[in-house]
Design a protein around this motif. Structure first.
Motif, PDB file in Angstrom:
ATOM      1  N   ALA A  90       0.834  -1.194   0.000  1.00 39.88           N
ATOM      2  CA  ALA A  90       0.000   0.000   0.000  1.00 39.88           C
ATOM      3  C   ALA A  90       0.870   1.245   0.000  1.00 39.88           C
ATOM      4  CB  ALA A  90      -0.903   0.006   1.234  1.00 39.88           C
ATOM      5  N   VAL A  91       0.514   2.219  -0.832  1.00 39.59           N
ATOM      6  CA  VAL A  91       1.277   3.453  -0.910  1.00 39.59           C
ATOM      7  C   VAL A  91       0.341   4.634  -0.748  1.00 39.59           C
ATOM      8  CG1 VAL A  91       3.086   2.488  -2.373  1.00 39.59           C
ATOM      9  CG2 VAL A  91       1.060   3.488  -3.430  1.00 39.59           C
ATOM     10  N   ALA A  92       0.926   5.752  -0.307  1.00 40.40           N
ATOM     11  CA  ALA A  92       0.154   6.970  -0.136  1.00 40.40           C
ATOM     12  C   ALA A  92       0.782   8.071  -0.972  1.00 40.40           C
ATOM     13  CB  ALA A  92       0.156   7.361   1.352  1.00 40.40           C
ATOM     14  N   PRO A  93       0.010   9.105  -1.320  1.00 39.18           N
ATOM     15  CA  PRO A  93       0.587  10.212  -2.079  1.00 39.18           C
ATOM     16  C   PRO A  93       1.752  10.837  -1.318  1.00 39.18           C
ATOM     17  CG  PRO A  93      -1.814  10.362  -1.995  1.00 39.18           C
ATOM     18  CD  PRO A  93      -1.415   9.291  -1.032  1.00 39.18           C
ATOM     19  N   ALA A  94       2.764  11.269  -2.071  1.00 36.64           N
ATOM     20  CA  ALA A  94       3.907  11.922  -1.439  1.00 36.64           C
ATOM     21  C   ALA A  94       3.443  13.202  -0.748  1.00 36.64           C
ATOM     22  CB  ALA A  94       4.967  12.252  -2.483  1.00 36.64           C
ATOM     23  N   PRO A  95       3.907  13.450   0.473  1.00 37.22           N
ATOM     24  CA  PRO A  95       3.474  14.646   1.192  1.00 37.22           C
ATOM     25  C   PRO A  95       4.053  15.919   0.571  1.00 37.22           C
ATOM     26  CG  PRO A  95       5.195  13.522   2.413  1.00 37.22           C
ATOM     27  CD  PRO A  95       4.831  12.626   1.269  1.00 37.22           C
ATOM     28  N   LYS A  96       3.346  16.999   0.765  1.00 34.93           N
ATOM     29  CA  LYS A  96       3.834  18.307   0.320  1.00 34.93           C
ATOM     30  C   LYS A  96       5.045  18.699   1.160  1.00 34.93           C
ATOM     31  CE  LYS A  96       2.666  23.176   0.745  1.00 34.93           C
ATOM     32  NZ  LYS A  96       1.664  24.148   1.240  1.00 34.93           N
ATOM     33  N   LEU A  97       6.013  19.335   0.527  1.00 35.46           N
ATOM     34  CA  LEU A  97       7.180  19.802   1.269  1.00 35.46           C
ATOM     35  C   LEU A  97       6.775  20.936   2.206  1.00 35.46           C
ATOM     36  CD1 LEU A  97       9.965  19.889  -1.469  1.00 35.46           C
ATOM     37  CD2 LEU A  97       9.218  17.996  -0.022  1.00 35.46           C
ATOM     38  N   PRO A  98       7.181  20.876   3.475  1.00 37.10           N
ATOM     39  CA  PRO A  98       6.826  21.948   4.415  1.00 37.10           C
ATOM     40  C   PRO A  98       7.445  23.275   3.987  1.00 37.10           C
ATOM     41  CG  PRO A  98       7.681  20.020   5.572  1.00 37.10           C
ATOM     42  CD  PRO A  98       7.947  19.805   4.116  1.00 37.10           C
ATOM     43  N   ASP A  99       6.753  24.363   4.282  1.00 35.72           N
ATOM     44  CA  ASP A  99       7.265  25.684   3.928  1.00 35.72           C
ATOM     45  C   ASP A  99       8.622  25.953   4.561  1.00 35.72           C
ATOM     46  OD1 ASP A  99       5.038  26.154   2.412  1.00 35.72           O
ATOM     47  OD2 ASP A  99       4.004  27.376   3.900  1.00 35.72           O
ATOM     48  N   TYR A 100       8.808  25.543   5.826  1.00 37.41           N
ATOM     49  CA  TYR A 100      10.088  25.825   6.484  1.00 37.41           C
ATOM     50  C   TYR A 100      11.241  25.165   5.731  1.00 37.41           C
ATOM     51  CZ  TYR A 100      11.062  21.205   8.372  1.00 37.41           C
ATOM     52  OH  TYR A 100      11.380  19.885   8.478  1.00 37.41           O
ATOM     53  N   LEU A 101      11.005  23.962   5.191  1.00 33.75           N
ATOM     54  CA  LEU A 101      12.045  23.243   4.483  1.00 33.75           C
ATOM     55  C   LEU A 101      12.467  23.996   3.229  1.00 33.75           C
ATOM     56  CD1 LEU A 101      13.770  20.675   4.125  1.00 33.75           C
ATOM     57  CD2 LEU A 101      11.819  19.635   2.959  1.00 33.75           C
ATOM     58  N   VAL A 102      11.488  24.521   2.512  1.00 33.78           N
ATOM     59  CA  VAL A 102      11.773  25.264   1.288  1.00 33.78           C
ATOM     60  C   VAL A 102      12.393  26.622   1.611  1.00 33.78           C
ATOM     61  CG1 VAL A 102      10.756  26.280  -0.776  1.00 33.78           C
ATOM     62  CG2 VAL A 102       9.945  24.073   0.056  1.00 33.78           C
ATOM     63  N   LEU A 265      27.070  31.765  15.035  1.00 32.91           N
ATOM     64  CA  LEU A 265      26.818  32.458  13.774  1.00 32.91           C
ATOM     65  C   LEU A 265      26.187  31.525  12.742  1.00 32.91           C
ATOM     66  CD1 LEU A 265      30.055  34.618  13.407  1.00 32.91           C
ATOM     67  CD2 LEU A 265      27.730  35.447  13.821  1.00 32.91           C
ATOM     68  N   VAL A 266      26.679  30.281  12.686  1.00 27.04           N
ATOM     69  CA  VAL A 266      26.100  29.309  11.754  1.00 27.04           C
ATOM     70  C   VAL A 266      24.631  29.075  12.076  1.00 27.04           C
ATOM     71  CG1 VAL A 266      26.159  26.895  11.027  1.00 27.04           C
ATOM     72  CG2 VAL A 266      28.296  28.181  11.241  1.00 27.04           C
ATOM     73  N   PHE A 267      24.327  28.928  13.357  1.00 27.15           N
ATOM     74  CA  PHE A 267      22.935  28.745  13.756  1.00 27.15           C
ATOM     75  C   PHE A 267      22.104  29.976  13.407  1.00 27.15           C
ATOM     76  CE2 PHE A 267      23.570  25.393  17.360  1.00 27.15           C
ATOM     77  CZ  PHE A 267      23.961  24.483  16.404  1.00 27.15           C
ATOM     78  N   LYS A 268      22.665  31.139  13.606  1.00 26.38           N
ATOM     79  CA  LYS A 268      21.916  32.376  13.358  1.00 26.38           C
ATOM     80  C   LYS A 268      21.522  32.511  11.891  1.00 26.38           C
ATOM     81  CE  LYS A 268      22.318  37.427  13.726  1.00 26.38           C
ATOM     82  NZ  LYS A 268      21.022  37.618  14.377  1.00 26.38           N
ATOM     83  N   TRP A 269      22.426  32.141  10.983  1.00 27.77           N
ATOM     84  CA  TRP A 269      22.177  32.374   9.568  1.00 27.77           C
ATOM     85  C   TRP A 269      21.713  31.140   8.799  1.00 27.77           C
ATOM     86  CZ3 TRP A 269      21.353  37.110   8.606  1.00 27.77           C
ATOM     87  CH2 TRP A 269      22.061  38.101   9.258  1.00 27.77           C
ATOM     88  N   LEU A 270      22.106  29.949   9.243  1.00 31.68           N
ATOM     89  CA  LEU A 270      21.799  28.754   8.469  1.00 31.68           C
ATOM     90  C   LEU A 270      20.873  27.775   9.170  1.00 31.68           C
ATOM     91  CD1 LEU A 270      25.273  27.823   6.905  1.00 31.68           C
ATOM     92  CD2 LEU A 270      23.399  29.120   5.868  1.00 31.68           C
ATOM     93  N   GLU A 271      20.876  27.753  10.497  1.00 31.45           N
ATOM     94  CA  GLU A 271      20.123  26.752  11.256  1.00 31.45           C
ATOM     95  C   GLU A 271      19.258  27.438  12.310  1.00 31.45           C
ATOM     96  OE1 GLU A 271      20.179  23.711  10.439  1.00 31.45           O
ATOM     97  OE2 GLU A 271      22.145  23.062   9.716  1.00 31.45           O
ATOM     98  N   PRO A 272      18.195  28.124  11.895  1.00 31.26           N
ATOM     99  CA  PRO A 272      17.426  28.942  12.838  1.00 31.26           C
ATOM    100  C   PRO A 272      16.667  28.150  13.899  1.00 31.26           C
ATOM    101  CG  PRO A 272      16.313  28.828  10.712  1.00 31.26           C
ATOM    102  CD  PRO A 272      17.668  28.220  10.515  1.00 31.26           C
TER     103      PRO A 272
END
Length: 313
Positions: A90-102, A265-272
């Motif tokens: 059994a398969v399900a439709p692929a989920p929409k990509l979350p906005d945060y990810l994009v 700094l990495v967290f501030k700009w790349l990993e919020p």
């Protein structure tokens, strides 16, 4: 000490250069075919237009719709056959990509062109300050040959190959990710192994039955706070009595840790969404944490952590 200082300086320059480059990339008008965070093989993708699409620059306060602005081609099948492990058809439709990810991680995980570029040992070593092998061994040590293991979210580096080898052909290694391109990349690396099962799935709902170990490897720092709780609780539900829920992720480093300002700094700009792990315990995201016996180990001056909960029988 000179080689260590030299590598530390190189890693610092590399990561801060990434900050500048990624900030500049927000103005890019297009992202070509490929991917990031760790999934492979285009077996189920539309080869004529696998992931070609424009990225609209993000304005302050603007929300981006993943399926409209990025137009990533997600295969309609929720499950992918790889190896000979058995599971439901059994398969399900692929989920929409979350906005945060994009919005936050297009440069690393959504833009397919980046997958082959970033999934290199030198890149992984640089990002993890040469601790990648120690952290990988820490995760692998929690697994038993022939066991059933769930890993939500594909990752860069050698982790999937090493965990698959530890589990062996008598076990099942179930790797899921919300993106087709991630799953494709995993399949390129380990998809022919009989113990490997890959599937497109949201980490908040992933899992099929109970597992001996659920391995959440450097995922929690990349998701918003509400996702952290949803993911942790979903994963906890899939741990069998006596089984393990394992997190490997960032942790607050010692106050005088030489890398602390750079990581900040990495967290501030790349990993919020990462810095919250400096002040909050991972086990606190599990509502029924009392059902587990917890232990915690830190690495590299406290910058990384492994947290393992064993479900009470």
């Amino acid at each position: 000490m000179a080689p260590i200082r030299g590598f530390a300086a190189f890693s610092a320059v590399f990561q801060l250069s990434m900050v500048r480059a990624i900030r500049a990339s927000n103005a890019m008008a297009a992202v070509g075919p490929a991917r990031a965070s760790g999934a492979g093989g285009m077996a189920n993708a539309d080869r004529s237009a696998p992931c070609a699409a424009a990225v609209t620059p993000i304005r302050k306060g603007q929300a981006m719709n993943a399926s409209v602005d990025i137009r990533i081609k997600q295969d309609g099948m929720g499950a992918v056959s790889a190896g000979t492990a058995t599971w439901s058809d059994a398969v399900a439709p692929a989920p929409k990509l979350p906005d945060y990810l994009v919005d936050v991680y297009t440069w690393a995980y959504v833009a397919p062109r980046m997958v082959e570029l970033l999934d290199r040992e030198i890149v992984v070593a640089t990002i993890l300050w040469c601790q990648q092998n120690k952290l990988m061994r820490a995760a692998r040590d929690e697994l038993e040959p022939g066991s059933r293991v769930l890993q939500p979210a594909a990752v860069y580096g050698k982790l999937v190959s090493h965990l698959a080898a530890k589990i062996g052909s008598e076990g099942e290694y179930h790797v899921t990710d919300i993106q087709q391109v991630q799953i494709d990349h995993v399949n390129r690396k380990i998809g022919t192994l009989p113990q490997v099962r890959t599937e497109i799935s949201d980490a908040r709902t992933t899992g099929d039955g109970l597992y001996d170990t659920v391995c959440c490897y450097f995922l929690m720092h990349e998701v918003p706070e509400d996702y952290k709780r949803d993911i942790a609780n979903n994963l906890a539900r899939h741990v069998k009595p006596g089984g393990k829920l394992m997190f490997v992720d960032y942790h607050e480093p010692a106050f005088l840790h030489p890398m602390r300002p750079i990581i900040w700094l990495v967290f501030k700009w790349l990993e919020p969404f990462a810095k919250v792990l400096w002040r909050r315990e991972l086990k606190d995201y599990v509502d029924d944490a009392s059902e587990f016996e917890w232990r915690k180990e830190t690495f590299f001056g406290g910058l990384y952590q492994k947290v393992v909960g064993v479900r009470r029988g």
